[in-house]
Design a protein around this motif. Structure first.
Motif, PDB file in Angstrom:
ATOM      1  N   CYS A 251      45.561  37.799  35.551  1.00  0.00           N
ATOM      2  CA  CYS A 251      44.964  39.135  35.698  1.00  0.00           C
ATOM      3  C   CYS A 251      43.911  39.387  34.635  1.00  0.00           C
ATOM      4  O   CYS A 251      42.856  39.972  34.922  1.00  0.00           O
ATOM      5  N   ALA A 252      44.177  38.960  33.396  1.00  0.00           N
ATOM      6  CA  ALA A 252      43.197  39.166  32.328  1.00  0.00           C
ATOM      7  C   ALA A 252      41.929  38.364  32.600  1.00  0.00           C
ATOM      8  O   ALA A 252      40.809  38.886  32.450  1.00  0.00           O
ATOM      9  N   ALA A 253      42.075  37.110  33.014  1.00  0.00           N
ATOM     10  CA  ALA A 253      40.900  36.290  33.303  1.00  0.00           C
ATOM     11  C   ALA A 253      40.122  36.821  34.504  1.00  0.00           C
ATOM     12  O   ALA A 253      38.885  36.909  34.472  1.00  0.00           O
ATOM     13  N   ALA A 254      40.835  37.198  35.562  1.00  0.00           N
ATOM     14  CA  ALA A 254      40.162  37.717  36.757  1.00  0.00           C
ATOM     15  C   ALA A 254      39.501  39.062  36.477  1.00  0.00           C
ATOM     16  O   ALA A 254      38.375  39.321  36.932  1.00  0.00           O
TER      17      ALA A 254
ATOM     18  N   PRO B 299      46.941  42.124  42.621  1.00  0.00           N
ATOM     19  CA  PRO B 299      45.954  43.175  42.893  1.00  0.00           C
ATOM     20  C   PRO B 299      45.974  44.302  41.865  1.00  0.00           C
ATOM     21  O   PRO B 299      44.920  44.695  41.355  1.00  0.00           O
ATOM     22  N   PHE B 300      47.158  44.815  41.559  1.00  0.00           N
ATOM     23  CA  PHE B 300      47.213  45.898  40.583  1.00  0.00           C
ATOM     24  C   PHE B 300      46.828  45.406  39.198  1.00  0.00           C
ATOM     25  O   PHE B 300      46.116  46.095  38.460  1.00  0.00           O
ATOM     26  N   GLY B 301      47.321  44.216  38.824  1.00  0.00           N
ATOM     27  CA  GLY B 301      47.028  43.696  37.491  1.00  0.00           C
ATOM     28  C   GLY B 301      45.542  43.468  37.277  1.00  0.00           C
ATOM     29  O   GLY B 301      45.001  43.797  36.213  1.00  0.00           O
ATOM     30  N   VAL B 302      44.861  42.927  38.274  1.00  0.00           N
ATOM     31  CA  VAL B 302      43.420  42.695  38.156  1.00  0.00           C
ATOM     32  C   VAL B 302      42.684  44.023  38.091  1.00  0.00           C
ATOM     33  O   VAL B 302      41.738  44.199  37.305  1.00  0.00           O
ATOM     34  N   PHE B 303      43.104  44.978  38.912  1.00  0.00           N
ATOM     35  CA  PHE B 303      42.487  46.316  38.874  1.00  0.00           C
ATOM     36  C   PHE B 303      42.664  46.948  37.502  1.00  0.00           C
ATOM     37  O   PHE B 303      41.727  47.540  36.944  1.00  0.00           O
TER      38      PHE B 303
ATOM     39  N   LEU C  43      50.481  46.455  30.607  1.00  0.00           N
ATOM     40  CA  LEU C  43      50.654  45.746  31.874  1.00  0.00           C
ATOM     41  C   LEU C  43      51.889  44.853  31.823  1.00  0.00           C
ATOM     42  O   LEU C  43      52.616  44.729  32.819  1.00  0.00           O
ATOM     43  N   ALA C  44      52.143  44.242  30.666  1.00  0.00           N
ATOM     44  CA  ALA C  44      53.339  43.417  30.514  1.00  0.00           C
ATOM     45  C   ALA C  44      54.607  44.244  30.703  1.00  0.00           C
ATOM     46  O   ALA C  44      55.580  43.785  31.304  1.00  0.00           O
ATOM     47  N   ILE C  45      54.598  45.473  30.193  1.00  0.00           N
ATOM     48  CA  ILE C  45      55.758  46.349  30.368  1.00  0.00           C
ATOM     49  C   ILE C  45      55.981  46.641  31.847  1.00  0.00           C
ATOM     50  O   ILE C  45      57.110  46.558  32.351  1.00  0.00           O
TER      51      ILE C  45
END
Length: 274
Positions: free
Chosen positions: A86-89, A149-153, A196-198
């Motif tokens: 997610c961080a890279a994307a 999807p949510f993580g990338v957003f 996000l990790a939480i």
């Protein structure tokens, strides 16, 4: 009272109502877990003789130790991989601006609208064709995809809130896109990554329906997924079921209480801005 004071009072009253709506079910579950086994408590009433040993009995009856171990393995398989992707994307979509970035982001947003329940059947047959059914990978891999999807957003909106001059300054110093991401953007994104990790931890730990569908062996499921089997054996014992549910929820409550400051900090720094 002036209009500002009225709005402030109304806001605080609304917060108190939300807190009560959240706390009352937990309080009812806690008092029920302390009641005598075999009884059916009604409402919220503190028992005259709390039965604290109900938690020990529920822990032993549900055999929670291997379930907690299985949940930890699944969390360790989902959260780090999902965070890295997610961080890279998010960095690529927000900062690099490659051709087709808007289309990719639109497809990811489309993924947010798809309910998990509608994907269980195709995911089941896909895991079956890969020979991964009844393994923890049958839960880890779909969860990574479902959370993307949510993580990338989340990460994209944070990187978009950072000044564009950071990348220009890094390029002047001779840093390429990867070096700028690793040495400049990623350290600044620590609040967004931790929050996000939480969320990923909470969602993975509490995963129920997908865990039951993909894994037949209760000892390989998440603790929340194994609660279904526990309910089947002890569904008539409301007290023991309540104690087991509290034991399963305890790690998620502890994680959120300990790291809630990071979550709030990410929101205040604009992790979901725009």
């Amino acid at each position: 009272m002036n209009p500002r004071g009225t709005r402030l009072l109304a806001g605080r009253s609304l917060l108190v109502l939300f807190m009560a709506a959240t706390a009352v079910p937990f309080l009812s579950l806690f008092t029920t877990a302390l009641a005598p086994q075999g009884s059916t408590p009604h409402g919220i009433s503190w028992p005259s003789h709390p039965h604290w040993h109900n938690f020990v009995d529920a822990f032993n009856a549900a055999d929670l130790l291997p379930l907690l171990y299985s949940s930890c393995l699944i969390v360790l398989g989902v959260v780090p991989i999902c965070l890295a992707l997610c961080a890279a994307a998010g960095y690529g979509l927000a900062v690099l601006g490659f051709p087709g970035a808007r289309l990719v982001f639109g497809l990811l947003l489309l993924g947010l609208t798809v309910p998990i329940e509608s994907l269980i059947t195709p995911l089941y047959y896909q895991m079956q064709s890969l020979g991964l059914l009844n393994t923890r990978w049958a839960l880890i891999l779909p969860l990574i995809g479902l959370f993307m999807p949510f993580g990338v957003f989340w990460m994209r909106t944070f990187f978009q809130s950072l000044p564009k001059e950071l990348l220009e300054a890094a390029s002047v110093d001779g840093a390429g896109p990867w070096a700028a991401f690793r040495r400049v953007h990623l350290p600044l994104a620590a609040p967004a990554v931790s929050s996000l990790a939480i969320l990923l931890f909470l969602w993975t730990w509490n995963q129920f329906i997908l865990s039951i569908a993909m894994i037949d062996d209760p000892s390989k499921r998440t603790a929340a997924g194994a609660l279904g089997a526990f309910q089947g054996h002890y569904g008539t014992n409301v007290v023991l079921l309540s104690a087991g549910a509290l034991l399963i929820m305890l790690p998620t409550i502890a994680v959120f209480v300990v790291f809630q400051r990071h979550f709030v900090k990410a929101l205040l720094q604009g992790a979901v801005k725009g």
